[in-house]
Design an enzyme around this catalytic site. Structure first.
Site, PDB file in Angstrom:
ATOM      1  N   GLY A   1     -91.732 -83.514 -12.976  1.00  0.00           N
ATOM      2  CA  GLY A   1     -91.496 -83.623 -11.545  1.00  0.00           C
ATOM      3  C   GLY A   1     -90.043 -83.882 -11.186  1.00  0.00           C
TER       4      GLY A   1
ATOM      5  N   LYS B   1     -88.393 -93.194 -19.450  1.00  0.00           N
ATOM      6  CA  LYS B   1     -88.982 -94.004 -20.516  1.00  0.00           C
ATOM      7  C   LYS B   1     -89.345 -93.201 -21.748  1.00  0.00           C
ATOM      8  CE  LYS B   1     -91.425 -97.383 -17.673  1.00  0.00           C
ATOM      9  NZ  LYS B   1     -92.792 -97.637 -17.191  1.00  0.00           N
TER      10      LYS B   1
ATOM     11  N   ARG C   1     -95.585 -75.877  -2.428  1.00  0.00           N
ATOM     12  CA  ARG C   1     -96.822 -75.565  -3.151  1.00  0.00           C
ATOM     13  C   ARG C   1     -97.672 -74.529  -2.423  1.00  0.00           C
ATOM     14  NH1 ARG C   1     -98.359 -81.546  -5.547  1.00  0.00           N
ATOM     15  NH2 ARG C   1     -97.233 -81.211  -7.498  1.00  0.00           N
TER      16      ARG C   1
ATOM     17  N   GLY D   1     -97.365 -83.937 -14.125  1.00  0.00           N
ATOM     18  CA  GLY D   1     -98.204 -84.401 -15.234  1.00  0.00           C
ATOM     19  C   GLY D   1     -98.741 -83.253 -16.076  1.00  0.00           C
TER      20      GLY D   1
HETATM   21  P1  ADP Z   1     -89.739 -86.268 -15.200  1.00  0.00           P
HETATM   22  O1  ADP Z   1     -90.410 -86.627 -13.904  1.00  0.00           O
HETATM   23  O2  ADP Z   1     -88.964 -84.984 -15.088  1.00  0.00           O
HETATM   24  O3  ADP Z   1     -90.693 -86.260 -16.364  1.00  0.00           O
HETATM   25  P2  ADP Z   1     -88.838 -88.972 -15.604  1.00  0.00           P
HETATM   26  O4  ADP Z   1     -89.771 -89.436 -14.547  1.00  0.00           O
HETATM   27  O5  ADP Z   1     -89.129 -89.339 -16.997  1.00  0.00           O
HETATM   28  O6  ADP Z   1     -88.629 -87.374 -15.494  1.00  0.00           O
HETATM   29  O7  ADP Z   1     -87.376 -89.569 -15.347  1.00  0.00           O
HETATM   30  C1  ADP Z   1     -86.640 -89.393 -14.166  1.00  0.00           C
HETATM   31  C2  ADP Z   1     -85.890 -90.639 -13.784  1.00  0.00           C
HETATM   32  O8  ADP Z   1     -85.130 -91.140 -14.868  1.00  0.00           O
HETATM   33  C3  ADP Z   1     -84.906 -90.373 -12.669  1.00  0.00           C
HETATM   34  O9  ADP Z   1     -85.345 -91.019 -11.498  1.00  0.00           O
HETATM   35  C4  ADP Z   1     -83.595 -90.952 -13.172  1.00  0.00           C
HETATM   36  O10 ADP Z   1     -82.889 -91.693 -12.208  1.00  0.00           O
HETATM   37  C5  ADP Z   1     -84.036 -91.842 -14.305  1.00  0.00           C
HETATM   38  N1  ADP Z   1     -82.951 -92.063 -15.288  1.00  0.00           N
HETATM   39  C6  ADP Z   1     -82.304 -91.145 -16.001  1.00  0.00           C
HETATM   40  N2  ADP Z   1     -81.336 -91.708 -16.761  1.00  0.00           N
HETATM   41  C7  ADP Z   1     -81.386 -93.033 -16.516  1.00  0.00           C
HETATM   42  C8  ADP Z   1     -80.633 -94.153 -16.986  1.00  0.00           C
HETATM   43  N3  ADP Z   1     -79.651 -94.012 -17.864  1.00  0.00           N
HETATM   44  N4  ADP Z   1     -80.983 -95.376 -16.513  1.00  0.00           N
HETATM   45  C9  ADP Z   1     -81.985 -95.531 -15.619  1.00  0.00           C
HETATM   46  N5  ADP Z   1     -82.720 -94.504 -15.128  1.00  0.00           N
HETATM   47  C10 ADP Z   1     -82.422 -93.268 -15.577  1.00  0.00           C
END
Ligand code: ADP
Ligand code: MG
Length: 399
Positions: free
Chosen positions: A356, A205, A36, A379
């Site tokens: 992230g 999620k 950063r 975020g």
């Molecule tokens: P971002 O930070 O890019 O918005 P998220 O925080 O929503 O992404 O999701 C990232 C997490 O989702 C990762 O740590 C990954 O391990 C988890 N993940 C992806 N696919 C699965 C799965 N099938 N089951 C459980 N966790 C998962």
């Protein structure tokens, strides 16, 4: 209307307040990742080159206790900035007061000063985080111009971004180069994409991403869904998902999103399953119609990678948020790697990653250079993808 950018300002001999995002990870007082700080260098160097006086500041973590006034000092970041610039950065261990005001008065053109963690003002009554009107006014009074280069906090309405912007004066604020890039790429891809626009959504999620899905449904030509969120959608279609992560209370919502999507939303056809959430456990690839009751899906399967790659190959714009599987474990990273490959194979397309963990995945898997833009905000980039107006951007002067 377009926002002013730093090149629109006359910086010579001006006291330039610059809000950077130096909220860097630290361990035992040492910075563990300086990305950063590096990302803010072009804007800071530009102000120096143009003969401005740099007054830089940022928040670092949350400040709640007296101990935080020691642990959360931003001094290490100012020292790292000095190393990176090869130039003295005068650090003022305060967020207000005579020492700071005097140092600013004595600052010469081309010199740089950094003051303490803006959230030190949060200790008593959250002056920074609640955008206390007196604080924004005070900070604005310390400079002639305001440059906001902190995209990572653009979704927050704090004194150090919108408070200063509101008080610095008409036409006297601008986006820094990092902020400009985020507005151009994420803003551009969401508001005015070259079509076809293919969105790829995954991650943990559905509930975190409802806003993103809803907004992109109105803009994208196709939405490819992977990650754990796929299983909530598969349940909405009446499939058995075994021990996979499902948000039971979001199944109805997934149903209505599928209806609204009217064929735009493409779900995986196979998945890599295992009995345990572990890289070392036995795993296999099964059709989404045959997920064993005692196993969980941890990645998209190879047929899905083919299907998704086919769709990605037609895209002129790609927006990606959320890993396709548990990419942190090599055995469940293949889906995410496959999608990275498909994106790497595109020519003349704009490809953007926000989020992230998604950004971390692309970097960790070695694909950072294959994307047009990897957003620096977690975020903030999510809220931007939701189509929300980000206060940190909205408060910058119009051209
Ligand atoms: P971002 O930070 O890019 O918005 P998220 O925080 O929503 O992404 O999701 C990232 C997490 O989702 C990762 O740590 C990954 O391990 C988890 N993940 C992806 N696919 C699965 C799965 N099938 N089951 C459980 N966790 C998962
Ligand atoms: Mg995340």
């Amino acid at each position: 209307m377009a926002k002013q950018i730093i090149t629109d300002l006359d910086l010579k001999d001006k006291k330039v307040l610059i809000r950077v995002d130096f909220n860097v990870p630290m361990k035992d007082g040492k910075i563990t990742n300086d990305n950063r700080i590096v990302a803010a260098l072009p804007t800071i160097k530009y102000i120096i080159e143009k003969g401005g006086k740099v007054i830089a500041f940022s928040h670092l973590g949350k400040v709640k206790t007296k101990e935080d006034l020691v642990n959360k000092s931003i001094k290490p970041a100012s020292e790292r900035l000095s190393e990176l610039l090869g130039k003295e950065v005068k650090f003022i261990p305060a967020t207000r007061g005579t020492e700071l005001e005097k140092a600013i008065e004595n600052l010469k053109s081309g010199e740089i000063l950094m003051f303490e963690n803006t959230r030190f003002e949060d200790l008593d009554d959250k002056k920074e985080s609640k955008n206390d009107p007196e604080l924004g006014k005070y900070w604005a009074s310390l400079g002639d111009l305001f440059v906001n280069d902190a995209f990572g906090t653009a979704h927050r309405a704090h004194a150090s971004n919108i408070g200063i912007a509101a008080n610095i004066g008409e036409g006297k604020s601008a986006a820094g180069f990092l902020m400009e890039k985020e507005i151009k790429f994420i803003g551009g891809a969401v508001d005015n994409p070259v079509k076809p626009l293919v969105a790829i959504l995954g991650g943990a999620k559905v509930s975190d991403k409802i806003g993103v899905i809803e907004n992109l449904l109105t803009k994208a030509d196709k939405i490819l869904v992977g990650g754990a969120m796929m299983f909530t959608f598969l349940r909405a279609l009446g499939k058995n998902t075994g021990k996979s992560m499902v948000e039971e209370d979001k199944i109805e919502l997934a149903k209505s999103l599928l209806e609204k999507a009217n064929g735009k939303l493409i779900l995986p056809i196979d998945t890599v399953v295992s009995k345990e959430f572990s890289n070392d456990a036995a795993h296999s690839t099964v059709s989404i119609d045959n997920i064993p009751a005692d196993e969980m899906g941890l990645d998209i399967g190879s047929d899905t990678v083919k299907l998704f790659s086919e769709e990605i190959s037609k895209a002129k714009t790609v927006i990606w948020n959320g890993p396709m599987g548990v990419f942190e474990m090599p055995n469940y990273a293949k889906g995410t790697i496959g999608v990275c490959e498909a994106i790497a194979n595109l020519e003349n397309s704009t490809t953007i990653i926000g989020g992230g963990d998604s950004a971390a995945a692309a970097i960790q898997l070695g694909y950072a250079k294959q994307f047009t833009h990897i957003s620096t905000g977690g975020g903030a980039s999510l809220e931007y993808l939701e189509g929300k107006k980000l206060p940190g951007i909205a408060s910058i002067s119009e051209k």
